[in-house]
Design an enzyme around this catalytic site. Structure first.
Site, PDB file in Angstrom:
ATOM      1  N   MET A 160       5.278  -5.523   0.791  1.00  0.00           N
ATOM      2  CA  MET A 160       5.175  -4.602   1.902  1.00  0.00           C
ATOM      3  C   MET A 160       5.749  -4.845   3.305  1.00  0.00           C
ATOM      4  O   MET A 160       6.309  -4.225   3.993  1.00  0.00           O
ATOM      5  CB  MET A 160       3.652  -4.069   2.220  1.00  0.00           C
ATOM      6  CG  MET A 160       3.150  -3.387   1.032  1.00  0.00           C
ATOM      7  SD  MET A 160       4.011  -1.708   0.328  1.00  0.00           S
ATOM      8  CE  MET A 160       4.666  -2.614  -0.818  1.00  0.00           C
ATOM      9  N   CYS A 161       5.295  -6.003   3.651  1.00  0.00           N
ATOM     10  CA  CYS A 161       5.958  -6.861   4.967  1.00  0.00           C
ATOM     11  C   CYS A 161       6.184  -8.195   4.656  1.00  0.00           C
ATOM     12  O   CYS A 161       5.616  -8.848   3.543  1.00  0.00           O
ATOM     13  CB  CYS A 161       5.105  -6.502   6.011  1.00  0.00           C
ATOM     14  SG  CYS A 161       4.648  -4.662   6.318  1.00  0.00           S
ATOM     15  N   GLN A 162       6.640  -8.727   5.612  1.00  0.00           N
ATOM     16  CA  GLN A 162       6.468 -10.486   5.591  1.00  0.00           C
ATOM     17  C   GLN A 162       6.191 -10.974   6.883  1.00  0.00           C
ATOM     18  O   GLN A 162       6.336 -10.416   7.962  1.00  0.00           O
ATOM     19  CB  GLN A 162       7.766 -11.054   5.039  1.00  0.00           C
ATOM     20  CG  GLN A 162       8.237 -10.748   3.580  1.00  0.00           C
ATOM     21  CD  GLN A 162       8.765 -11.695   2.949  1.00  0.00           C
ATOM     22  OE1 GLN A 162       9.271 -12.665   3.575  1.00  0.00           O
ATOM     23  NE2 GLN A 162       9.562 -11.523   1.827  1.00  0.00           N
TER      24      GLN A 162
END
Length: 285
Positions: free
Chosen positions: A17-19
């Site tokens: 989803m994100c990093q």
């Protein structure tokens, strides 16, 4: 960093989803290599990028962020080459939106002032029951579950009066403070029935927490002197290093996924690691 941005398929990382990216070092360093690698992954995470740090001994945060892909950002490219930006602590984030519109207000890292210092916070995951995070002393500006979790975290720190104290010429926490912070993070994780990786800082300490159910990866690596440039990475990164020649620097890099092919350690589910000046201060499970 032009030579990195010309290689869009390099080190893109997995589909998350994100990093997240966090750095803690014993002296001020420039983050150009790890930040550049993170930005190269923003093609798969195009809904915003951000970088936060603390200049010198300041408790005020310096934050750069935009609600666009870091790969398309002229500001991000400038920062990938700007070695004069230095700090002991960095937090960076690339976003793939699941909660909240693609706006500046919803772009990580978020900041709030508590106990005379600016806290910075970034999150990876989705909190399905964020509405259960109530009794907030701090209110979200945007519409993300991430910012609401941050506001809840600070509200609980305020409630329990958790803040560093000045002792022996340094800001320190008591061991029980770390335990309470760990409990608050696990409460957010379990109460919201979601996935919750986060990295945050109070300007002196870097806190890194991995989702209790291990729904998201979070790894770390200790660095001595330089961020090692392996043969695989030389074609991309040339001879650039984010630590100046002749300096003895040591510290840790924490990332959602490893930034190179070296050996990285993985945080366990529910693990909170706390760093200060490039050292592990606490490690709670």
């Amino acid at each position: 960093m032009h030579f990195l941005f010309n290689s869009p398929n390099s080190y893109l990382g997995g589909i998350h989803m994100c990093q997240l990216l966090g750095l803690s070092f014993n002296q001020e360093i420039s983050p150009v290599i790890p930040f550049s690698i993170l930005m190269s992954r923003s093609l798969a995470h195009p809904d915003g990028w951000g970088l936060a740090c603390y200049a010198a001994d300041s408790s005020s945060a310096v934050v750069f962020k935009e609600p666009i892909s870091g790969y398309d950002s002229q500001l991000a490219k400038f920062l990938c080459n700007y070695r004069e930006l230095k700090s002991k602590i960095f937090i960076a984030h690339i976003r793939k939106a699941t909660r909240g519109d693609v706006t500046y207000d919803n772009t990580h890292p978020f900041t709030r002032c508590f106990a005379g210092r600016e806290y910075t916070f970034a999150h990876n995951g989705t909190l399905f029951k964020r509405h259960l995070l109530k009794q907030l002393s701090y209110q979200p500006v945007g519409g993300t579950d991430s910012e609401r979790a941050f506001c809840y975290l600070l509200s609980q720190l305020k409630r329990y009066k958790i803040k560093p104290v000045w002792l022996d010429n340094s800001w320190v926490y008591h061991d029980k403070d770390f335990q309470i912070i760990h409990e608050i993070l696990m409460e957010i994780n379990t109460r919201t029935a979601g996935s919750f990786n986060c990295i945050f800082s109070d300007s002196k300490y870097l806190f890194c927490y991995r989702d209790l159910g291990e729904a998201r990866y979070l790894s770390y690596k200790k660095c001595q002197n330089e961020f090692e440039i392996t043969e695989v990475r030389k074609k991309i990164l040339s001879k650039n290093s984010y630590i100046e020649n002749g300096q003895y620097s040591s510290g840790y890099i924490v990332a959602t996924e490893p930034l190179d092919n070296d050996q990285w350690e993985s945080l366990a589910g529910g693990n909170l690691m706390v760093f200060k000046d490039g050292k592990v201060i606490a490690n709670l499970y």
